[in-house]
Motif scaffolding. Sequence first.
Motif, mmCIF file in Angstrom:
data_model
loop_
_atom_site.group_PDB
_atom_site.id
_atom_site.type_symbol
_atom_site.label_atom_id
_atom_site.label_comp_id
_atom_site.label_asym_id
_atom_site.label_seq_id
_atom_site.Cartn_x
_atom_site.Cartn_y
_atom_site.Cartn_z
ATOM 1 N N ASN A 297 0.807 -1.226 0.000
ATOM 2 C CA ASN A 297 0.000 0.000 0.000
ATOM 3 C C ASN A 297 0.838 1.275 0.000
ATOM 4 N N GLY A 298 1.954 1.230 -0.708
ATOM 5 C CA GLY A 298 2.733 2.451 -0.895
ATOM 6 C C GLY A 298 3.420 2.955 0.356
ATOM 7 N N TRP B 110 8.241 2.179 -1.240
ATOM 8 C CA TRP B 110 8.444 1.651 -2.579
ATOM 9 C C TRP B 110 9.859 1.101 -2.716
ATOM 10 N N LEU C 193 11.665 3.973 -7.174
ATOM 11 C CA LEU C 193 10.903 5.070 -7.763
ATOM 12 C C LEU C 193 11.638 5.586 -8.997
ATOM 13 N N PRO D 25 4.706 3.370 -7.843
ATOM 14 C CA PRO D 25 3.337 3.697 -8.240
ATOM 15 C C PRO D 25 3.138 3.502 -9.746
ATOM 16 N N VAL D 26 1.928 3.152 -10.146
ATOM 17 C CA VAL D 26 1.611 3.026 -11.567
ATOM 18 C C VAL D 26 1.840 4.390 -12.228
ATOM 19 N N GLY D 27 2.581 4.396 -13.334
ATOM 20 C CA GLY D 27 2.839 5.668 -14.016
ATOM 21 C C GLY D 27 4.097 6.363 -13.529
ATOM 22 N N SER E 47 3.926 8.574 -21.437
ATOM 23 C CA SER E 47 3.150 8.666 -20.205
ATOM 24 C C SER E 47 1.843 7.896 -20.355
ATOM 25 N N ALA E 48 1.303 7.847 -21.589
ATOM 26 C CA ALA E 48 0.085 7.064 -21.801
ATOM 27 C C ALA E 48 0.375 5.573 -21.620
ATOM 28 N N SER F 202 1.477 4.829 -17.746
ATOM 29 C CA SER F 202 0.383 4.957 -16.775
ATOM 30 C C SER F 202 -0.705 3.920 -17.005
ATOM 31 N N ALA G 156 -2.787 4.000 -19.560
ATOM 32 C CA ALA G 156 -3.881 4.532 -20.378
ATOM 33 C C ALA G 156 -3.876 3.882 -21.756
#
Lengths: 331, 440
Positions: B189-190, B193, B196, B252-254, B411-412, B415, B417
Amino acid sequence: MKPALRHPPLFKKEPPMQDTALTASKAVSLPWSRRLLRMAFPYLLIAPTLILVFIFTLYPAANAVIDSLYSIPRSAREAPVFVGLGNYADLFTPDHFIGATFTLVIGNTLFFAVTSVLFSVPLSLGFALLLNQRMPLLGVWRFGIFYPALLPLIGAASIWAFLFSDTVGLINTVLRSLGGTTVNWLGDPNLVLISVTIVNIWKQAGYYMIFYLAGLQNIPRELYEAAALDGAHGWGMFSSITLPLLRRTSLFVLVVNFIFAFQTVEQLQALGQGNPGDRGTLLLYLIFKTIPERRNWGYVNAMTVILVLLLLTFTIANFFLFERGREDADA
Amino acid sequence: MRTSRLFVLIASLALLTVLSLSAAAQSEPIVIDFYYPSAIGDNVATIMDRYVAQFEEANPGIDINPVYAGSYTQTRDTIQTELNGGGAGPDVAVMLSTDLLSFIEEGHILPVQSYIDAGDDPAAWVGDFFPALLLNSYDADGALWSVPFQRSTPILYYNADMLAEAGYAEAPKNRDELLEIAQALTLPNGERWGLLVPFAGGFPIWMFQSFAIASGRNIVGDTFTDVYLSDPAVVSAAEFSRALGTEYGVGPVGGSVWGDTPTAFIAGQAAMIYHTTGSLTRILNEAPFQVGVGYLPSGPAGADGTGYGAPTGGGNLYIFNPVGQERSQEELDAAWQWVTFLSSPEVQADWGAATGYVAARVSAWDLDPLKSLAAEKPQYGVARDQLAFASREFTSYRAIDTQNIINTTLSAIISGAEPDAAAALASAQEQIDALLAEYK
């Protein structure tokens, strides 16, 4: 004595009822310089504003329209090439590098504008209703709600960047300590625009509340008293007195809200810079991102023209809805 | 009598004025407007003020007028706005090394090659710069236009205490070790990490280049039209970058936000981070634990010592001689003197020690204060040694557009997306090829 008072000396010199021909001949008899001054006087009065509007609005806007029809060649020494509406066509071509972003960003901007309005208008009205009542520390509450509007945008956005931060951010730290799941506010492509919208609503709600407060205080007490005598209360009073009499304020807030939404830049610089994947980019920020490349100036001007047209639409709508509404109310 | 006295008075006054004016004109120093990307009163600006004073004392005929214009972007915007509006712009500026091509195309800058050639020993002068730091200074014809000043490169920072606790004595050397250690040190849960990497925000391209190079293919080639986004090595690097968050969950994702990354590391919320050498001084000063610094780990295929790699970054010195605003020969010579001073081994040794930027001159590392600092804190030497494996930072014609396209696409992908990395990179490649077609 009374008749003397009715006819003050002023009228003796220049009777109110005069032959128009006489006036004309009198005007003609004025020296030409005086006549010129008289004719020019109204224009002189509006000149300062007009000159500023011309230099900083009309001239650049006209320039943008012209420049949006040109494409910039490779070398700075060559003249721009006329391409007609080519730049506009590229903006709406999804395969084109600028078109792919532009269509996405227009969608983002509309989402941002509509969502901001949907939440900040009821919220600010709610705050105004709440803080229009007598309560202890009223000034403190009002100031607290209005305070975000006073903060410089970039400062406010930097505070939120810290709140939203995935690792060291306040919100996630609190969520973690409560045993909840953390949220990737600015890194999640489906969330970034919502996060930016939240900041916007927080920033603007207090500002609009001021307009609603002013609107509420303009509603005569007697209306409520009369309605109470007729047995109305609560929701009935609100829906048939308060809301209709706040119509003008609501329209104004609505239009201003839309215009602000199209002018958003600063927050985005602090909140993810439009990424991931341009899911958080808004129209003016796209212009800001595209302008450093000289060869994009045709696109930048075309986007500016589209932005100005959109804003003009809202302004004209504002004029017809708001200004005409005022006439209705006065009548 | 009175008239003649008055006449004498006026005449002598006039003569005095003329004399003082001509005297002023003779001793009028050459003023060099120097635009530097920093805020006024900033720590770095204070150091710069010291160099200005030193230089002016040694060169009485030249005045340096430093202008602290904000960030790189703000400084570039200031320069563009001034020059487009018919203003004079700077005489010398520190701008991103990747701005080279736009400045050349816009006719803003002067190649310094002729000054180098006119020097005592051109080969020795150029040879004293780390070759990797000159990769973004040449044009397509091999002429040198810009001189390295504040250069950086990403390196791996690790919390040595944390690694030791988990039984790892050394920094990870390759991708497998990197993942293993990162997974071992990640808390749920972060809360902490394992690794990074600052991919988040508007500029993932620089960090991504590290992974692409380690996978075997830099995204930029030797010319200004070579862009390799759809190369299988680049696609796999993008997929790995995404998997750090989505699959392995070590970050973290992204990716993390640039500015938060060293903060989280110092706070013990990250066991390892990728960040610029520019953060070294701050991290060493603030971290309450043993800070380890290592090369960026190699890719999956490389054994130890091979497959290392990182892009270079940071700012170079440019001499401005804009079209329509050409400077006099004396002004250009004075500008070159200032550039030579700032890039001298003495200033580079001082600058590198004070800021953590990699001193660009080889000989600077034999001078104090950098020499003693590197001996005392070997972390400073790591970035220098990694330069042997460093490659060009991404740039191309229409660099702002191509960078925007790549940053958005990366970044797409990272992340999540954009689930299909290969398709997204292929479409970005297509857009870039269309943009660069006229330059080929």
